[in-house]
Write a protein that holds these residues in place. Sequence first.
Motif, PDB file in Angstrom:
ATOM      1  N   VAL A  26       4.537   5.447  -7.839  1.00 46.64           N
ATOM      2  CA  VAL A  26       4.682   4.505  -6.732  1.00 46.64           C
ATOM      3  C   VAL A  26       5.638   5.123  -5.718  1.00 46.64           C
ATOM      4  O   VAL A  26       6.631   5.751  -6.086  1.00 46.64           O
ATOM      5  CB  VAL A  26       5.236   3.167  -7.249  1.00 46.64           C
ATOM      6  CG1 VAL A  26       5.612   2.258  -6.095  1.00 46.64           C
ATOM      7  CG2 VAL A  26       4.220   2.498  -8.170  1.00 46.64           C
ATOM      8  N   VAL A  27       5.337   4.951  -4.438  1.00 43.29           N
ATOM      9  CA  VAL A  27       6.147   5.586  -3.387  1.00 43.29           C
ATOM     10  C   VAL A  27       6.717   4.532  -2.447  1.00 43.29           C
ATOM     11  O   VAL A  27       5.995   3.621  -2.015  1.00 43.29           O
ATOM     12  CB  VAL A  27       5.300   6.602  -2.580  1.00 43.29           C
ATOM     13  CG1 VAL A  27       6.125   7.191  -1.441  1.00 43.29           C
ATOM     14  CG2 VAL A  27       4.785   7.707  -3.494  1.00 43.29           C
ATOM     15  N   PHE A  28       8.021   4.605  -2.182  1.00 40.37           N
ATOM     16  CA  PHE A  28       8.613   3.898  -1.043  1.00 40.37           C
ATOM     17  C   PHE A  28       9.700   4.788  -0.461  1.00 40.37           C
ATOM     18  O   PHE A  28      10.066   5.801  -1.057  1.00 40.37           O
ATOM     19  CB  PHE A  28       9.145   2.502  -1.395  1.00 40.37           C
ATOM     20  CG  PHE A  28       9.857   2.393  -2.709  1.00 40.37           C
ATOM     21  CD1 PHE A  28      11.116   2.939  -2.902  1.00 40.37           C
ATOM     22  CD2 PHE A  28       9.262   1.711  -3.777  1.00 40.37           C
ATOM     23  CE1 PHE A  28      11.774   2.809  -4.102  1.00 40.37           C
ATOM     24  CE2 PHE A  28       9.912   1.582  -4.984  1.00 40.37           C
ATOM     25  CZ  PHE A  28      11.179   2.134  -5.158  1.00 40.37           C
ATOM     26  N   ASN A  29      10.202   4.441   0.725  1.00 46.04           N
ATOM     27  CA  ASN A  29      11.034   5.400   1.450  1.00 46.04           C
ATOM     28  C   ASN A  29      12.421   5.564   0.843  1.00 46.04           C
ATOM     29  O   ASN A  29      12.821   4.854  -0.083  1.00 46.04           O
ATOM     30  CB  ASN A  29      11.090   5.066   2.940  1.00 46.04           C
ATOM     31  CG  ASN A  29      11.997   3.885   3.259  1.00 46.04           C
ATOM     32  OD1 ASN A  29      12.734   3.393   2.417  1.00 46.04           O
ATOM     33  ND2 ASN A  29      11.951   3.438   4.511  1.00 46.04           N
ATOM     34  N   SER A  39      -5.020   1.699   5.175  1.00 49.40           N
ATOM     35  CA  SER A  39      -3.614   1.961   4.878  1.00 49.40           C
ATOM     36  C   SER A  39      -2.859   2.247   6.171  1.00 49.40           C
ATOM     37  O   SER A  39      -3.416   2.800   7.129  1.00 49.40           O
ATOM     38  CB  SER A  39      -3.480   3.146   3.919  1.00 49.40           C
ATOM     39  OG  SER A  39      -4.122   2.876   2.685  1.00 49.40           O
ATOM     40  N   ASN A  40      -1.587   1.911   6.180  1.00 43.10           N
ATOM     41  CA  ASN A  40      -0.746   2.129   7.357  1.00 43.10           C
ATOM     42  C   ASN A  40       0.573   2.737   6.903  1.00 43.10           C
ATOM     43  O   ASN A  40       1.428   2.048   6.335  1.00 43.10           O
ATOM     44  CB  ASN A  40      -0.501   0.804   8.086  1.00 43.10           C
ATOM     45  CG  ASN A  40       0.384   0.993   9.313  1.00 43.10           C
ATOM     46  OD1 ASN A  40       0.400   2.062   9.917  1.00 43.10           O
ATOM     47  ND2 ASN A  40       1.110  -0.059   9.681  1.00 43.10           N
ATOM     48  N   VAL A  41       0.723   4.044   7.121  1.00 42.19           N
ATOM     49  CA  VAL A  41       1.928   4.748   6.701  1.00 42.19           C
ATOM     50  C   VAL A  41       3.032   4.509   7.722  1.00 42.19           C
ATOM     51  O   VAL A  41       2.920   4.921   8.880  1.00 42.19           O
ATOM     52  CB  VAL A  41       1.661   6.259   6.530  1.00 42.19           C
ATOM     53  CG1 VAL A  41       2.933   6.985   6.124  1.00 42.19           C
ATOM     54  CG2 VAL A  41       0.558   6.486   5.508  1.00 42.19           C
ATOM     55  N   SER A  42       4.086   3.813   7.283  1.00 41.97           N
ATOM     56  CA  SER A  42       5.203   3.479   8.166  1.00 41.97           C
ATOM     57  C   SER A  42       6.481   4.077   7.591  1.00 41.97           C
ATOM     58  O   SER A  42       7.121   3.462   6.721  1.00 41.97           O
ATOM     59  CB  SER A  42       5.354   1.953   8.298  1.00 41.97           C
ATOM     60  OG  SER A  42       4.139   1.368   8.736  1.00 41.97           O
ATOM     61  N   PRO A  43       6.876   5.256   8.048  1.00 45.29           N
ATOM     62  CA  PRO A  43       8.017   5.967   7.451  1.00 45.29           C
ATOM     63  C   PRO A  43       9.315   5.174   7.463  1.00 45.29           C
ATOM     64  O   PRO A  43      10.108   5.255   6.525  1.00 45.29           O
ATOM     65  CB  PRO A  43       8.127   7.226   8.309  1.00 45.29           C
ATOM     66  CG  PRO A  43       6.766   7.424   8.892  1.00 45.29           C
ATOM     67  CD  PRO A  43       6.233   6.049   9.102  1.00 45.29           C
TER      68      PRO A  43
END
Length: 444
Positions: free
Chosen positions: A246-249, A160-164
């Motif tokens: 589900v999460v998005f910014n 996974s790559n968390v990209s704020p």
Amino acid sequence: MKVTETFRISFKALGDRKVRTSLTILMVIVGSSLMVTLNGIVAGLGQFAMDVFSKLAPNILFITSIPLGGSETEGGDAGGDDGGPPSFLGQGLVSVPAITLDQAVVEKLESLPHVSSVIPSYQGRITVSVENESQSASVLSMQPENLEIIAPALEFVEGSNVSPEDRSAIYLPLSIANKLWGLSEADDGDDNISAAAAAAAKIGRQVEVTYTYIDLATASRQSRSETFTVAGIMEPVGNPTIDRAVVFNLDAGNELLGKSGRYDSLFVAADSTDNVEQVEKEIRNLYGPDIGITTSEAILQTIQEFAAGFGSVISSIALVALLVGSVGIVTTMYTSVTERTREIGVMKAIGARDRNVLALFLAEAAIIGIIGASVGLVVGVLEGYGVLSLFASNLFSSAEVTPRYPLSDLAKVWWISLGLSVAAGLYPAWKASRLSPIVALRRD
């Protein structure tokens, strides 16, 4: 007469009436096992709920624009599934917001003493689609780097790559990823690849997210869709609010959900668990009753109070069944006294005293209670596991919720069963002890 001798004679007398005794014991077993089963299930569900909410960060306060206990109108865009507060903050009928949660409110809260951070979020219901598969899910739109603040136990699968700042990035819970791509706990059988490892292979795939809403201007059903790239998959933390969201910014949520910068909720992190109450007072000083504030401690306290009250009601229902069993003991013992009138007369004629006769019949009632209560405990424990495995499998996994049987609760049920059995046999035993030997010997 010795106690052991009394119980030996009483046990033999019960053995002479096997069918009637067995049915009476069965009534006690039903009552006591029902009480054990229901108490164990209620205790297990209460513990499960407490475990779930205890995994939330204890220093977090949940802020909504809906004042708790305020006037109620039907939801619109503020209610649970249509973009309102998270499921643990209430659903259904909601109040008209007295204030708007926006960036100005965030900055004001951040300026309060003992507040380490304020995390704004948007919520709603969306549909995630990939190829020919789609899943309805709740959405928690927030900066993904803040997830570890509200759920410290959260971990992402490898790769996974968390990209704020990446507004096209989406983060799926493992359960949603499994359903979208038809994965299982042991995908690709021979290689025994875990669900997490199999889901990790889907990182980088694209999914389509659709948000459906009612356009108030035209009173028509509208929808907006956007394509996202799976940047990460979240491991379960044991909290349904996080595990199924589900999460998005924020930028993506604001645009897709049409929020116009109006947040649905704020997560306020106190700098210490000890300062949560102080932070809550400061927020109340600013906004009074026009804002909803909930803490993890308050949620846990509410769960405990509900579980205690519900448990009392369930125990009362089970106690009724036990009382029915007691009526059976009264009937059995009274019939026994009537049938054994001559036997009682003979006993008294050869020197048995009233207290000896009383002790013999009370011992019979006690034996019924001891056997019924002991077997009832075992049956009740087994029933608890069986009931949950049959009826709760579609809501919980067996690893998530199990019935609980504290020894103190089992002991209480055992003593209640025994006490009611002896109490039920008291009147027939007293009646037997008061029989005149002359009258008894004349009875055919």
